[in-house]
Design a protein around this motif. Structure first.
Motif, mmCIF file in Angstrom:
data_model
loop_
_atom_site.group_PDB
_atom_site.id
_atom_site.type_symbol
_atom_site.label_atom_id
_atom_site.label_comp_id
_atom_site.label_asym_id
_atom_site.label_seq_id
_atom_site.Cartn_x
_atom_site.Cartn_y
_atom_site.Cartn_z
ATOM 1 N N ALA A 105 50.923 37.535 63.059
ATOM 2 C CA ALA A 105 52.322 37.686 62.664
ATOM 3 C C ALA A 105 52.623 36.934 61.386
ATOM 4 O O ALA A 105 53.562 37.282 60.663
ATOM 5 N N CYS A 106 51.835 35.898 61.100
ATOM 6 C CA CYS A 106 52.087 35.149 59.873
ATOM 7 C C CYS A 106 51.824 36.018 58.647
ATOM 8 O O CYS A 106 52.361 35.758 57.570
ATOM 9 N N TYR A 107 50.983 37.031 58.796
ATOM 10 C CA TYR A 107 50.642 37.861 57.641
ATOM 11 C C TYR A 107 51.524 39.076 57.518
ATOM 12 O O TYR A 107 51.677 39.634 56.437
ATOM 13 N N VAL A 113 57.500 42.982 61.359
ATOM 14 C CA VAL A 113 56.390 43.505 62.148
ATOM 15 C C VAL A 113 55.838 42.419 63.057
ATOM 16 O O VAL A 113 55.388 42.687 64.172
ATOM 17 N N GLY A 114 55.924 41.181 62.576
ATOM 18 C CA GLY A 114 55.454 40.078 63.407
ATOM 19 C C GLY A 114 56.233 39.971 64.689
ATOM 20 O O GLY A 114 55.681 39.789 65.783
ATOM 21 N N GLY A 115 57.555 40.100 64.539
ATOM 22 C CA GLY A 115 58.376 40.067 65.732
ATOM 23 C C GLY A 115 58.029 41.203 66.665
ATOM 24 O O GLY A 115 57.926 41.027 67.886
ATOM 25 N N LEU A 116 57.836 42.397 66.069
ATOM 26 C CA LEU A 116 57.458 43.542 66.888
ATOM 27 C C LEU A 116 56.150 43.288 67.619
ATOM 28 O O LEU A 116 56.015 43.583 68.809
ATOM 29 N N SER A 161 55.045 32.597 57.109
ATOM 30 C CA SER A 161 56.032 33.562 57.578
ATOM 31 C C SER A 161 57.308 32.820 57.919
ATOM 32 O O SER A 161 58.392 33.255 57.620
ATOM 33 N N ASP A 162 57.205 31.654 58.524
ATOM 34 C CA ASP A 162 58.343 30.756 58.648
ATOM 35 C C ASP A 162 58.284 29.850 57.437
ATOM 36 O O ASP A 162 57.609 30.193 56.482
ATOM 37 N N SER A 209 42.224 34.062 58.815
ATOM 38 C CA SER A 209 42.640 35.139 57.928
ATOM 39 C C SER A 209 43.119 36.318 58.736
ATOM 40 O O SER A 209 43.003 36.371 59.966
ATOM 41 N N LYS A 210 43.667 37.308 58.057
ATOM 42 C CA LYS A 210 44.261 38.447 58.737
ATOM 43 C C LYS A 210 43.225 39.230 59.508
ATOM 44 O O LYS A 210 43.420 39.596 60.670
#
Lengths: 441, 440
Positions: free
Chosen positions: B122-124, B129-132, B274-275, B283-284
């Motif tokens: 979610a950080c990426y 989308v992270g919340g989703l 992301s925050d 990494s992603k």
């Protein structure tokens, strides 16, 4: 049974300023020195050898006669006292259980009120903490005694119905009358009360209802592992949990209360004759204890005859036992709280009324009911929390309705009227209700 | 599975100021580099080596480093060997009780790491989308267990597990959070966002309504076509509830960006955050790969777990309903539980509430209808009729909890009350069995 009922009430009292000394005395003393020699001699015979001289300087020195005057003769309600012995006489002379029931019912009413008075007087000497605890335990001792007698006679259904009726009567009738009368007096504005406390109390009531609900639902969905004994085990476990919850509730109340008192004030108070701001106890500590014992003994005696006469009264008056247990008995048992709550509302002290009404409901549902289950457990009686489907549903709906009425934090005569009318509907339902099977009585 | 669980949490986090970077790392990393050679070799064989497609802003981790960060950094992962042990036992002994227990213990760290991997990913992807992602994968453990049970036709276990997860989140997790937070802050009452709590209560009630009607229809014997009516109603209601859940997510995500300053958002997307102070640790692609590995592991273990439920119930003499409603969800929620308690003790009650109530909403409005739809596709007769006792329990619990949280404050007493309520519920299920045995 009024302003010291639960510790929150003491807090409310302090917060709202001192209750006028004369006001308070007038709540419990309606005339001075009414001459009732017959009643006086009757009670005097029962009095113990007075050791009333061993006082500390802070408590009033009362001779036996003065003590009797203060306790017995100071309340108009005590005109009803002779009905008690009369009921006992009738029990042995006539066979009409209806009369015995009626007379003992009337005879218990003043005793219940005096019990509350004695408890309050004792609370002056013990300080707010233990005083609050005292009130929290002894506030409904009348219902407790009646229930224990009924348990002993194996009348489990009567116990359940009486306690249920007490909860319903406190939540609907007492609260409704308080809102209504207060609203009539102050009809220009809406009276307000502490919303936070009301919501917490509603949550507690809901939790108590939850504890009562599960054994009933378990039984009626026929989904218990061992039919019959599962609800019993669950009831007993839930009762212990509910007693723990009640103890935590008291602890939490007393804790949060001592945080709001300034400690200095508390110390000075304990060296005077006060628990509120301007209170003077009227009888000494030992007098209070002795009167407490006398009154409790009297109530027990009369309750024995009362419980005995229930079935006979139901037959001779053609009223279902459910109606007698749920409606008639609690109205009598709560008479003094009723009067107190109405009076507080009319003085715009709604928090106290709420404390009396809802606090009493919580006390019964989270203390008396589980306590009776545990007592029944020790006695070997099959008392469980399965209050049967109709009663359980009734309790659940009532608690939700009352919780919604309370969550706004205001009151007026309309809300009071609604609550009273709800109570009438409930009473009517019980008038035409009998248990589907007769064996549980 | 703490702070990124539902989008509202991110909003709350921003509103409450920056989460201290060290604090956040401390929440999920309790050790560094604890030596676990056996687990290492086991996972390394599975991991293989991937040609890493690292970008400049993400950490450059070798396989071993990545492995260390994900696997070895959490004390909970000591329980990891129990997973393979359970599989071994399954083939060696016939004792289903042990297989059940060991697979239960083995799934716990995997569930927690799944949440961690989801957060890292979610950080990426940015907050939306992270919340989703979090909203969907937050309870993927329960979802996987339920799908396996569905495949075995154990519909009742599915219903009971999901119900137990809702109850455990609402009562136990929330109660422990209030209680521990209240003990730490015993001087004052902790506050949380009342508006949010009330809306969430309303949503829970709506979900309960969706669950209630098929049951009531069945038990008043008033359906048009006995048997198939509840099923059709359940399937239709499930679609409606999924639509409602999608709308809920949409609404949450929509109302959230208005609180961000757009400038900050642009800057953030070019950094590793992301925050405000978040640094992703892997990494992603690592996150995606770990997500797949962990999901595969959880699926594998769940298969054996579900297999062993009935045997465990027999050998331990506990009703299946107790195992499904109480034991399974406690394990499945263990990480959320710990997260919620930690947030409460840091006086971040909104996050605790988001974790607990958000998880309940996710299960009742997403996982349950989703299982019905999956069952529809599989041809399994999964419906929303949770039987009378369970439905009544859920209804009462939701009402009690709604009343407790509508005030907006909390203290240790309220927490204690919720925990005691949970004990009563657990006791009820201990002496509860289905009136008919055919759909266990």
């Amino acid at each position: 049974m009024s302003h010291c009922k639960v510790p929150a009430l003491i807090q409310a009292q302090v917060e709202m300023g001192s209750v006028n000394d004369l006001e308070h005395k007038s709540l419990f003393r309606k005339e001075e020195d009414a001459t009732q020699t017959k009643a006086a001699s009757l009670m005097e015979k029962g009095s113990l050898s007075p050791s009333f001289h061993a006082h500390t300087t802070k408590s009033p020195k009362n001779s036996v006669l003065r003590s009797i005057r203060i306790v017995i003769l100071s309340n108009k309600l005590n005109l009803l006292l002779p009905f008690g012995p009369l009921a006992i006489l009738v029990h042995y002379m006539i066979d009409s259980k209806g009369w015995v029931f009626l007379l003992s019912l009337i005879g218990i009413t003043p005793l219940a009120e005096r019990l509350g008075y004695a408890t309050e007087q004792l609370a002056f000497y013990t300080g707010p903490t233990v005083g609050g605890l005292l009130n929290a335990t002894f506030g409904n001792v009348t219902e407790l005694i009646i229930s224990i007698f009924a348990l002993k006679s194996g009348m489990i259904r009567v116990v359940q119905l009486t306690l249920l009726g007490s909860i319903l009567s406190n939540m609907l009738l007492v609260l409704g009358c308080a809102f209504f009368c207060g609203g009539l007096v102050f009809y220009q504005k809406d009276q307000v009360f502490d919303k936070g406390i009301a919501v917490v109390n509603s949550g507690l009531l809901l939790m108590a209802v939850m504890g009562i609900l599960f054994p009933a639902v378990l039984h009626y969905t026929h989904s218990e592992v061992h039919a019959g004994s599962s609800e019993m085990a669950l009831s007993r476990f839930s009762s212990c949990i509910m007693l723990i919850a009640y103890a935590a509730y008291l602890f939490f109340q007393l804790k949060s209360q001592s945080n709001s008192y300034s400690p200095l004030e508390e110390e000075t108070n304990q060296n005077e004759e006060t628990c509120g701001e301007d209170e003077d106890p009227e009888i000494s500590k030992w007098e209070a204890i002795i009167w407490l014992s006398i009154l409790t003994a009297w109530v027990s005696l009369l309750s024995g005859y009362l419980v005995d006469a229930i079935e006979g009264a139901s037959v001779s008056w053609n009223i279902p036992i459910a109606f007698i247990s749920v409606i008639l008995l609690p109205i009598v048992g709560n008479a003094a709280e009723h009067a107190g709550a109405i009076m507080f509302a009319m003085k715009d002290k709604l928090d106290l009324s709420l404390g009396v009404a809802i606090g009493s409901s919580i006390q019964i549902s989270m203390f008396v009911v589980p306590f009776c289950v545990v007592i029944g457990w020790m006695m070997g009686e099959q008392m469980d929390l399965n209050f049967q489907l109709f009663e359980t549903a009734m309790l659940f709906i009532t608690v939700i309705v009352v919780a919604f009425f309370l969550q706004e934090g205001t009151s007026n005569y309309f809300k009071g009227l609604m609550l009273i009318l709800c109570y009438l509907i409930v009473a009517a339902s019980f008038f035409v209700h009998e248990d589907p099977h007769e064996d549980a009585i």
